[in-house]
Design a protein around this motif. Structure first.
Motif, short mmCIF file in Angstrom:
data_model
loop_
_atom_site.label_atom_id
_atom_site.label_comp_id
_atom_site.label_asym_id
_atom_site.label_seq_id
_atom_site.Cartn_x
_atom_site.Cartn_y
_atom_site.Cartn_z
N SER A 88 0.85 -1.19 0.00
CA SER A 88 0.00 0.00 0.00
C SER A 88 0.89 1.24 0.00
CB SER A 88 -0.93 0.02 1.22
OG SER A 88 -0.17 0.17 2.40
N GLN A 89 0.34 2.31 -0.56
CA GLN A 89 1.04 3.58 -0.58
C GLN A 89 0.02 4.69 -0.50
OE1 GLN A 89 4.27 4.26 -3.35
NE2 GLN A 89 3.47 6.27 -3.83
N THR A 90 0.31 5.68 0.31
CA THR A 90 -0.56 6.85 0.44
C THR A 90 0.29 8.09 0.24
OG1 THR A 90 -1.97 5.69 2.02
CG2 THR A 90 -2.17 8.09 1.93
N THR A 91 -0.14 8.95 -0.65
CA THR A 91 0.53 10.23 -0.87
C THR A 91 -0.47 11.33 -0.58
OG1 THR A 91 1.90 9.24 -2.59
CG2 THR A 91 1.79 11.64 -2.52
N VAL A 92 -0.12 12.19 0.36
CA VAL A 92 -0.96 13.35 0.70
C VAL A 92 -0.28 14.57 0.09
CG1 VAL A 92 -1.88 14.76 2.57
CG2 VAL A 92 -1.70 12.28 2.86
N ARG A 93 -1.02 15.30 -0.76
CA ARG A 93 -0.50 16.51 -1.39
C ARG A 93 -1.24 17.71 -0.84
NH1 ARG A 93 -1.05 17.25 -7.73
NH2 ARG A 93 -3.21 16.94 -7.11
N VAL A 94 -0.47 18.68 -0.34
CA VAL A 94 -1.04 19.92 0.17
C VAL A 94 -0.56 21.04 -0.75
CG1 VAL A 94 -1.22 21.48 2.14
CG2 VAL A 94 -0.91 19.02 2.53
N ARG A 95 -1.51 21.79 -1.31
CA ARG A 95 -1.18 22.90 -2.22
C ARG A 95 -1.38 24.23 -1.50
NH1 ARG A 95 -3.74 21.32 -8.09
NH2 ARG A 95 -2.40 19.53 -8.43
N PHE A 96 -0.46 25.16 -1.79
CA PHE A 96 -0.51 26.49 -1.19
C PHE A 96 -0.58 27.54 -2.28
CE2 PHE A 96 1.98 23.78 1.66
CZ PHE A 96 1.34 23.98 2.86
N ASP A 97 -1.15 28.71 -1.96
CA ASP A 97 -1.12 29.84 -2.89
C ASP A 97 0.13 30.66 -2.62
OD1 ASP A 97 -1.68 31.23 -0.56
OD2 ASP A 97 -3.69 31.84 -1.16
N GLN A 98 0.29 31.77 -3.32
CA GLN A 98 1.48 32.61 -3.18
C GLN A 98 1.64 33.18 -1.77
OE1 GLN A 98 3.89 32.98 -5.37
NE2 GLN A 98 2.85 31.70 -6.88
N ALA A 99 0.52 33.38 -1.08
CA ALA A 99 0.56 33.95 0.27
C ALA A 99 0.85 32.89 1.33
CB ALA A 99 -0.77 34.64 0.59
N GLY A 100 0.86 31.62 0.95
CA GLY A 100 1.16 30.55 1.91
C GLY A 100 -0.08 29.94 2.54
N ASN A 101 -1.26 30.21 2.00
CA ASN A 101 -2.50 29.63 2.50
C ASN A 101 -2.80 28.32 1.77
OD1 ASN A 101 -3.01 31.88 4.22
ND2 ASN A 101 -3.74 33.01 2.43
N VAL A 102 -3.38 27.36 2.46
CA VAL A 102 -3.73 26.07 1.86
C VAL A 102 -4.87 26.28 0.87
CG1 VAL A 102 -4.60 23.74 2.30
CG2 VAL A 102 -2.98 24.77 3.89
N THR A 103 -4.67 25.82 -0.38
CA THR A 103 -5.74 25.91 -1.38
C THR A 103 -6.44 24.58 -1.57
OG1 THR A 103 -4.18 25.49 -3.18
CG2 THR A 103 -4.62 27.79 -2.62
N SER A 104 -5.71 23.46 -1.42
CA SER A 104 -6.35 22.15 -1.53
C SER A 104 -5.46 21.10 -0.88
CB SER A 104 -6.60 21.78 -3.00
OG SER A 104 -5.37 21.56 -3.67
N ILE A 105 -6.10 19.97 -0.54
CA ILE A 105 -5.39 18.82 0.01
C ILE A 105 -6.05 17.57 -0.55
CG2 ILE A 105 -6.80 18.87 2.11
CD1 ILE A 105 -4.31 17.77 3.59
N ASP A 106 -5.25 16.67 -1.10
CA ASP A 106 -5.81 15.45 -1.66
C ASP A 106 -4.87 14.27 -1.39
OD1 ASP A 106 -3.90 16.46 -3.39
OD2 ASP A 106 -4.93 15.83 -5.19
N GLN A 107 -5.44 13.07 -1.52
CA GLN A 107 -4.70 11.84 -1.27
C GLN A 107 -4.80 10.93 -2.48
OE1 GLN A 107 -5.61 9.74 2.33
NE2 GLN A 107 -5.97 11.60 3.49
N THR A 108 -3.71 10.24 -2.77
CA THR A 108 -3.70 9.21 -3.81
C THR A 108 -3.10 7.95 -3.23
OG1 THR A 108 -1.54 9.90 -4.63
CG2 THR A 108 -3.47 10.89 -5.67
N GLY A 109 -3.30 6.86 -3.92
CA GLY A 109 -2.80 5.57 -3.46
C GLY A 109 -1.72 5.03 -4.37
N VAL A 110 -1.57 3.72 -4.34
CA VAL A 110 -0.51 3.04 -5.08
C VAL A 110 -0.79 3.05 -6.59
CG1 VAL A 110 -1.45 0.71 -4.98
CG2 VAL A 110 1.02 1.04 -4.95
N GLU A 111 -1.98 3.39 -7.01
CA GLU A 111 -2.31 3.36 -8.44
C GLU A 111 -1.50 4.37 -9.25
OE1 GLU A 111 -5.02 6.33 -6.49
OE2 GLU A 111 -4.55 4.25 -6.07
#
Length: 162
Positions: A88-111
């Motif tokens: 199994s594998q889990t990747t959590v991606r956190v995206r930020f805007d230019q000001a450093g605020n979180v814009t999105s967070i998503d997870q993917t697996g082994v696929e």
């Protein structure tokens, strides 16, 4: 009567040792995902500092866009000397805007994990193919030749001035 009991005991011990030698080795690499903590990170509310306090340092950050952090967790197992297989594998991606605020967070697996298999035992390259002997004897006669840059050569060599 004690001889068959000893033989039976030794045979049982060998069977037990033989079966434990084939037990898979389980391995965890990377970030330990706590789904409650990941769910607590909210787009539009959290910043880089709050994500750093909540989730800790990322496994790696984006090379081209400093606005993405990645937390990677992988579980694998293998038997004896075989290559590990990803379970199994889990990747959590956190995206930020230019000001450093979180814009999105998503997870993917082994696929989305890429399986890279080498091409034979050599790496294909562009250019001419050389044999073992041309690699070994290819420089004979070029040392000191004109234009080769050696001491007797014409390109920057040590030929005296007139």
């Amino acid at each position: 009567m004690s001889l068959p009991v000893r033989t039976l005991g030794a045979a049982a011990l060998l069977v037990v040792l033989g079966t434990t030698a084939c037990t898979p080795v389980r391995l965890h690499q990377g970030y330990v995902v706590d789904h409650d903590l990941v769910a607590s990170v909210q787009p539009g509310i959290d910043t880089r500092d709050s994500v750093l306090q909540t989730l800790g340092h990322p496994s790696f950050t984006s090379q081209f866009n400093e606005g993405e952090w990645f937390y990677v967790s992988r579980d694998s197992s293998n038997f004896a000397f075989r290559n590990p297989k990803v379970k199994s594998q889990t990747t959590v991606r956190v995206r930020f805007d230019q000001a450093g605020n979180v814009t999105s967070i998503d997870q993917t697996g082994v696929e989305l994990a890429a399986s890279i298999s080498p091409y034979g035992k050599t790496t294909p390259t562009l250019g001419r193919r050389r044999s073992f002997f041309s690699d070994l004897f290819g420089n004979i006669g070029t040392v000191g030749a004109p234009g080769a840059g050696g001491p007797g050569g014409g390109a920057g060599g040590g030929g005296g001035g007139q």
